[in-house]
Design a protein around this motif. Structure first.
Motif, PDB file in Angstrom:
ATOM      1  N   LEU A 147       8.362   9.815 135.492  1.00 52.48           N
ATOM      2  CA  LEU A 147       8.660  10.416 134.189  1.00 52.48           C
ATOM      3  C   LEU A 147      10.097  10.935 134.158  1.00 52.48           C
ATOM      4  CD1 LEU A 147       7.738  11.204 131.366  1.00 52.48           C
ATOM      5  CD2 LEU A 147       6.757  13.293 132.333  1.00 52.48           C
ATOM      6  N   LEU A 148      10.524  11.593 135.212  1.00 53.99           N
ATOM      7  CA  LEU A 148      11.907  12.092 135.261  1.00 53.99           C
ATOM      8  C   LEU A 148      12.917  10.949 135.210  1.00 53.99           C
ATOM      9  CD1 LEU A 148      11.613  14.984 137.874  1.00 53.99           C
ATOM     10  CD2 LEU A 148      11.972  15.187 135.399  1.00 53.99           C
ATOM     11  N   ALA A 149      12.554   9.798 135.749  1.00 54.97           N
ATOM     12  CA  ALA A 149      13.462   8.650 135.741  1.00 54.97           C
ATOM     13  C   ALA A 149      13.718   8.129 134.331  1.00 54.97           C
ATOM     14  CB  ALA A 149      12.907   7.533 136.619  1.00 54.97           C
ATOM     15  N   THR A 150      12.841   8.449 133.388  1.00 58.45           N
ATOM     16  CA  THR A 150      13.020   7.976 132.010  1.00 58.45           C
ATOM     17  C   THR A 150      13.725   9.004 131.121  1.00 58.45           C
ATOM     18  OG1 THR A 150      10.834   8.767 131.298  1.00 58.45           O
ATOM     19  CG2 THR A 150      10.968   6.504 132.155  1.00 58.45           C
ATOM     20  N   GLN A 151      14.087  10.140 131.690  1.00 55.98           N
ATOM     21  CA  GLN A 151      14.789  11.166 130.922  1.00 55.98           C
ATOM     22  C   GLN A 151      16.212  10.695 130.611  1.00 55.98           C
ATOM     23  OE1 GLN A 151      15.169  14.970 132.924  1.00 55.98           O
ATOM     24  NE2 GLN A 151      15.356  16.084 130.997  1.00 55.98           N
ATOM     25  N   LYS A 152      16.649  10.916 129.392  1.00 58.80           N
ATOM     26  CA  LYS A 152      17.996  10.521 128.960  1.00 58.80           C
ATOM     27  C   LYS A 152      19.034  11.530 129.464  1.00 58.80           C
ATOM     28  CE  LYS A 152      16.359   7.184 126.398  1.00 58.80           C
ATOM     29  NZ  LYS A 152      16.331   5.854 126.923  1.00 58.80           N
ATOM     30  N   ARG A 153      20.290  11.151 129.421  1.00 58.28           N
ATOM     31  CA  ARG A 153      21.382  12.052 129.831  1.00 58.28           C
ATOM     32  C   ARG A 153      21.444  13.304 128.971  1.00 58.28           C
ATOM     33  NH1 ARG A 153      26.601   9.843 132.197  1.00 58.28           N
ATOM     34  NH2 ARG A 153      25.708   8.765 133.954  1.00 58.28           N
ATOM     35  N   THR A 154      20.949  13.202 127.754  1.00 58.62           N
ATOM     36  CA  THR A 154      20.942  14.354 126.851  1.00 58.62           C
ATOM     37  C   THR A 154      19.909  15.391 127.256  1.00 58.62           C
ATOM     38  OG1 THR A 154      19.313  13.321 125.395  1.00 58.62           O
ATOM     39  CG2 THR A 154      21.650  12.938 124.889  1.00 58.62           C
ATOM     40  N   SER A 164      16.748  14.668 126.964  1.00 52.81           N
ATOM     41  CA  SER A 164      15.582  14.337 126.138  1.00 52.81           C
ATOM     42  C   SER A 164      14.837  13.137 126.690  1.00 52.81           C
ATOM     43  CB  SER A 164      16.036  14.016 124.718  1.00 52.81           C
ATOM     44  OG  SER A 164      16.694  12.756 124.695  1.00 52.81           O
ATOM     45  N   TRP A 165      13.725  12.870 126.088  1.00 52.72           N
ATOM     46  CA  TRP A 165      13.010  11.623 126.278  1.00 52.72           C
ATOM     47  C   TRP A 165      13.074  10.915 124.939  1.00 52.72           C
ATOM     48  CZ3 TRP A 165      12.058  15.545 129.540  1.00 52.72           C
ATOM     49  CH2 TRP A 165      11.886  15.215 130.891  1.00 52.72           C
ATOM     50  N   ASP A 166      13.668   9.754 124.940  1.00 52.47           N
ATOM     51  CA  ASP A 166      13.797   8.911 123.749  1.00 52.47           C
ATOM     52  C   ASP A 166      14.554   9.615 122.611  1.00 52.47           C
ATOM     53  OD1 ASP A 166      13.426   6.404 122.668  1.00 52.47           O
ATOM     54  OD2 ASP A 166      11.530   6.932 121.703  1.00 52.47           O
ATOM     55  N   HIS A 167      15.396  10.586 122.944  1.00 57.01           N
ATOM     56  CA  HIS A 167      16.163  11.361 121.960  1.00 57.01           C
ATOM     57  C   HIS A 167      15.241  11.968 120.902  1.00 57.01           C
ATOM     58  CE1 HIS A 167      19.691   9.671 123.817  1.00 57.01           C
ATOM     59  NE2 HIS A 167      19.209   8.466 123.627  1.00 57.01           N
ATOM     60  N   CYS A 168      14.044  12.348 121.317  1.00 57.38           N
ATOM     61  CA  CYS A 168      13.002  12.806 120.390  1.00 57.38           C
ATOM     62  C   CYS A 168      12.458  14.164 120.838  1.00 57.38           C
ATOM     63  CB  CYS A 168      11.880  11.771 120.359  1.00 57.38           C
ATOM     64  SG  CYS A 168      10.442  12.272 119.419  1.00 57.38           S
TER      65      CYS A 168
END
Length: 173
Positions: free
Chosen positions: A112-119, A121-125
C-alpha cells in the motif's frame, strides 16, 4: 481482453475484502467457514498487481481478522449457520488461512505504501488517502511515520475553506 479480466479480478479483491470485513464486524469467529474461505481468497490474490483500493481493503480486512475474537455463540442463529462446517460443504483443504492473512499484514503495508504518490496522497484523492490512512493505522503505523505525516499534510492542504474536501471520484464533498 486481458486488461478487462485483470480489472474484474482487482474489483473482486476489493469486494472480497469488504465482505470479509462485514462478516468480521458481525462478530463471526475467525474459524468460521465463511471467514476461512474469504481469507483464502485474499491470501491467494497477488499483492503487487492490486490497485491501492484493493490493497487498502485487503489490509483493513487482515487487521480486523487479527483483532477478531468473537465466538459464534453470541451471534443470531442465521449467522451462526455460516460458520458450521456440517451445514456447508467445505471445498478446500483445512489450512490456517486466517493466520496466513494476518501474517501478510507487513507485506500489505509495504504494498500500500508503494502506491502512495509524491504528494502524500493515494490517487490524488482525499477519499482514497483517508481510507489508506485508516487501514495503515489499523496495521499499527502511527502518525509520526513519515508516510502517514505526508498523507495528513496532503489532507490538510487539499481541505477547502468551508472545511470539506472535493474528490473527482466521490459523489459528494
Amino acid at each position: 481482453y486481458t486488461k478487462g479480466v485483470d480489472a474484474v479480478l482487482m474489483a473482486d479483491v476489493s469486494l472480497q475484502a469488504a465482505c470479509l470485513e462485514s462478516l468480521l464486524l458481525s462478530g463471526l469467529s475467525v474459524e468460521s467457514v465463511a471467514i476461512t474461505k474469504a481469507a483464502k481468497t485474499l491470501c491467494q490474490a497477488s499483492l503487487p498487481e492490486q490497485s491501492h483500493t484493493a490493497q487498502t481493503s485487503g489490509l483493513r480486512a487482515a487487521c480486523l481478522v487479527q483483532q477478531a475474537d468473537c465466538t459464534d455463540d453470541s451471534l443470531p442463529p442465521p449467522i451462526q449457520l455460516l460458520s458450521r462446517k456440517d451445514v456447508q460443504q467445505v471445498l478446500f483443504e483445512e489450512s490456517p488461512w486466517a493466520e496466513q492473512l494476518v501474517a501478510s499484514i507487513p507485506d500489505r503495508v509495504c504494498a500500500l505504501l508503494a502506491t502512495q504518490k509524491r504528494t502524500g496522497s493515494w490517487d490524488h484523492c482525499p477519499v482514497a488517502t483517508a481510507e489508506a490512512l485508516s487501514a495503515l493505522s489499523l496495521a499499527g503505523l502511527d502518525l509520526s511515520h513519515k508516510r502517514m505525516a505526508a498523507a495528513l499534510r496532503f489532507l490538510r492542504q487539499s481541505q477547502l475553506v468551508d472545511g470539506s474536501w472535493h474528490s473527482d471520484k466521490a459523489v459528494n464533498r
